[in-house]
Scaffold this active site. Structure first.
Site, mmCIF file in Angstrom:
data_model
loop_
_atom_site.group_PDB
_atom_site.id
_atom_site.type_symbol
_atom_site.label_atom_id
_atom_site.label_comp_id
_atom_site.label_asym_id
_atom_site.label_seq_id
_atom_site.Cartn_x
_atom_site.Cartn_y
_atom_site.Cartn_z
ATOM 1 N N HIS A 145 -7.697 2.193 4.573
ATOM 2 C CA HIS A 145 -6.677 2.193 4.726
ATOM 3 C C HIS A 145 -6.484 2.294 6.623
ATOM 4 C CE1 HIS A 145 -5.838 4.265 0.922
ATOM 5 N NE2 HIS A 145 -7.156 4.415 0.776
ATOM 6 N N ASP A 193 -5.045 -1.226 6.869
ATOM 7 C CA ASP A 193 -4.252 -2.714 6.866
ATOM 8 C C ASP A 193 -2.989 -1.790 7.112
ATOM 9 O OD1 ASP A 193 -3.855 -1.835 4.765
ATOM 10 O OD2 ASP A 193 -3.643 -3.645 3.454
ATOM 11 N N ALA A 253 -9.144 -0.734 -11.063
ATOM 12 C CA ALA A 253 -10.297 -0.992 -10.870
ATOM 13 C C ALA A 253 -10.698 -0.580 -9.004
ATOM 14 C CB ALA A 253 -11.545 -1.414 -10.893
ATOM 15 N N SER A 261 -7.163 -5.443 -6.782
ATOM 16 C CA SER A 261 -5.872 -5.728 -6.431
ATOM 17 C C SER A 261 -5.416 -6.442 -7.549
ATOM 18 C CB SER A 261 -5.822 -6.509 -5.440
ATOM 19 O OG SER A 261 -6.403 -5.940 -4.112
ATOM 20 N N SER A 262 -5.688 -5.895 -8.792
ATOM 21 C CA SER A 262 -5.513 -6.616 -10.290
ATOM 22 C C SER A 262 -3.883 -7.018 -9.845
ATOM 23 C CB SER A 262 -5.455 -6.456 -11.292
ATOM 24 O OG SER A 262 -5.101 -5.338 -11.319
ATOM 25 N N ASP A 277 -4.590 -6.702 0.940
ATOM 26 C CA ASP A 277 -4.495 -7.925 -1.076
ATOM 27 C C ASP A 277 -4.038 -8.696 -0.524
ATOM 28 O OD1 ASP A 277 -5.679 -5.531 -0.821
ATOM 29 O OD2 ASP A 277 -4.480 -4.195 -2.547
HETATM 30 C C1 GLA Z 1 -4.937 -0.481 -1.794
HETATM 31 C C2 GLA Z 1 -3.393 -1.711 -0.657
HETATM 32 C C3 GLA Z 1 -4.264 -2.081 0.755
HETATM 33 C C4 GLA Z 1 -4.396 -1.138 1.691
HETATM 34 C C5 GLA Z 1 -6.054 -0.386 0.611
HETATM 35 C C6 GLA Z 1 -6.642 0.189 1.358
HETATM 36 O O1 GLA Z 1 -6.049 -1.481 -2.012
HETATM 37 O O2 GLA Z 1 -2.964 -2.218 -1.658
HETATM 38 O O3 GLA Z 1 -2.974 -2.917 0.743
HETATM 39 O O4 GLA Z 1 -4.151 -0.091 2.268
HETATM 40 O O5 GLA Z 1 -5.520 0.308 -0.626
HETATM 41 O O6 GLA Z 1 -7.379 0.106 2.258
#
Ligand code: GLA
Length: 393
Positions: free
Chosen positions: A34, A36, A122, A125-126, A174
């Site tokens: 959290h 980025d 999950a 980052s799918s 991601d």
């Molecule tokens: C998700 C978002 C990212 C990032 C994370 C938390 O994966 O897609 O951009 O903010 O949460 O770090």
């Protein structure tokens, strides 16, 4: 048969033509959660699980999408001014097509067959992987040069697809790591400048990901709410600290000095982000020195902060971390990704990986009454075309 050749065959059975193959990896994040979207620092690694796309160009401007995971086909017309999100998986690829065109990159119609091997929902980052693989497929099939493509620009376009089309106000992490991952390395990424540095993962350390099997629904509000909390913190602090643009610009000392400007909850959110940024820098330094003990301690602090200050953990994630900390060979453990369920990331001494895997699965199943999935993925390489030429026959 390889994944690429079986996908190519499947594509031929649906679309009666040859395909080019593209893929993009998912990610785990070692530390920097959290941060980025606060212009801060993160340290993700691409994982050896991919979204695969087989595609062919069309002569019209239609986008014909087929998802193997959802066993569903969707058609849309790129020429139509009324392309709207439908709150389904197709929002990601269609959103990418819309944003590529908005960025001035002309796209042809295409047939795309999508097969994801990254567990959905999950926290791995799918969605970024489907966006990035779609961007490569559409650009390549439309005749753009995808070898020397500006990866930062593509990452922004994919992020925009998610922010503006799919409705999730995610940061850049991601998409960026899916486009720039390096085998055997995590990336230390500055989310403001997009400068990054690959940091090697020691050979005797394994990244073990534990899936709690509890699904989060980031898009449904909590994630966007956290982001709004951070923006509020910046607005309130800027009365005392003119010129700050993001929480990245605020030090712990400044936050303490101006604490009274912030409601209690907003203060806790800001405290997490500012201290997490500092942890990422310290963690990268410790990894470069081979000081895994410090790295592991920082992962633990990150988890506690996400649980107590940012409030994005949940009982199952806390349990999985607690159980990991009891296993032999655990060097560090924390939740990874947006939170509200999903996975933990564990650094494990490779001599104990099998034992870790078996024991944590058993202990979690016993305590949570859910069967977890445990993945051991070495940091993977970047997204791109798997082979440029269609193979006939
Ligand atoms: C998700 C978002 C990212 C990032 C994370 C938390 O994966 O897609 O951009 O903010 O949460 O770090």
């Amino acid at each position: 048969m390889t994944r690429a050749s079986s996908l190519r065959e499947l594509f031929r059975s649906y679309f009666k033509t040859d395909a080019q193959i593209f893929r993009a990896p998912g990610r785990t994040n070692l530390i920097g959660e959290h941060t980025d979207y606060n212009d801060g620092f993160v340290m993700p690694a691409a994982i050896g699980a991919y979204c695969w796309i087989a595609g062919s160009a069309r002569d019209d401007r239609r986008l014909v999408l087929r998802s193997e995971n959802f066993d569903e086909a969707v058609e849309s017309d790129l020429a139509s001014p009324s392309l709207r999100p439908t709150k389904s998986w197709s929002d990601y690829p269609i959103g990418v097509a819309v944003m590529l065109e908005r960025a001035g990159l002309k796209i042809r119609g295409a047939n795309l067959l999508i097969q994801g091997e990254i567990p959905i929902g999950a926290g791995l980052s799918s969605s970024a992987a489907i966006e990035v693989a779609t961007a490569y497929a559409l650009l390549s099939l439309s005749g753009h040069d995808v070898i020397s493509v500006d990866r930062a620009k593509i990452a922004r376009i994919c992020q925009q697809a998610e922010n503006e089309f799919a409705g999730m106000r995610c940061g850049i992490m991601d998409q960026f790591v899916s486009l720039n991952g390096q085998e055997g390395h995590a990336l230390l990424l500055d989310c403001r400048s997009l400068e990054f540095e690959p940091v090697p993962i020691p050979k005797n350390v394994e990244l073990v990901i534990c899936n709690t099997m509890v699904k989060h629904s980031l898009a449904s509000g909590e994630y966007n709410r956290r982001r709004a909390d951070c923006e509020k913190a910046v607005r309130l602090l800027s009365s005392a600290l003119p010129g700050i643009r993001a929480l990245r610009d605020v030090s712990l000392e400044q936050l303490a000095r101006h604490k009274s400007l912030l409601p209690e909850v907003i203060y806790r959110r800001a405290l997490h982000v500012i201290s997490e940024n500092a942890r990422v820098i310290e963690a990268a330094d410790s990894l470069k020195r081979g000081d895994i003990a410090t790295f592991g301690r920082l992962m633990g602090e990150s988890h506690d902060s996400l649980r107590d200050l940012y409030e994005v953990s949940c009982a199952e994630l806390d349990l999985m971390v607690e159980l990991a900390n009891k296993q032999k060979g655990t060097l560090g453990a924390r939740m990874t990704g947006g939170g509200f369920g999903g996975c933990t990331i564990n650094l494990v001494d490779s001599r104990f990986t099998e034992e870790f895997r078996k024991n944590i699965a058993r202990a979690y199943e016993y305590a949570a009454k859910l069967t977890p999935e445990i993945y051991v993925w070495t940091p993977a390489g970047l997204a791109g075309p798997v082979d440029a030429e269609p193979v006939s026959g």
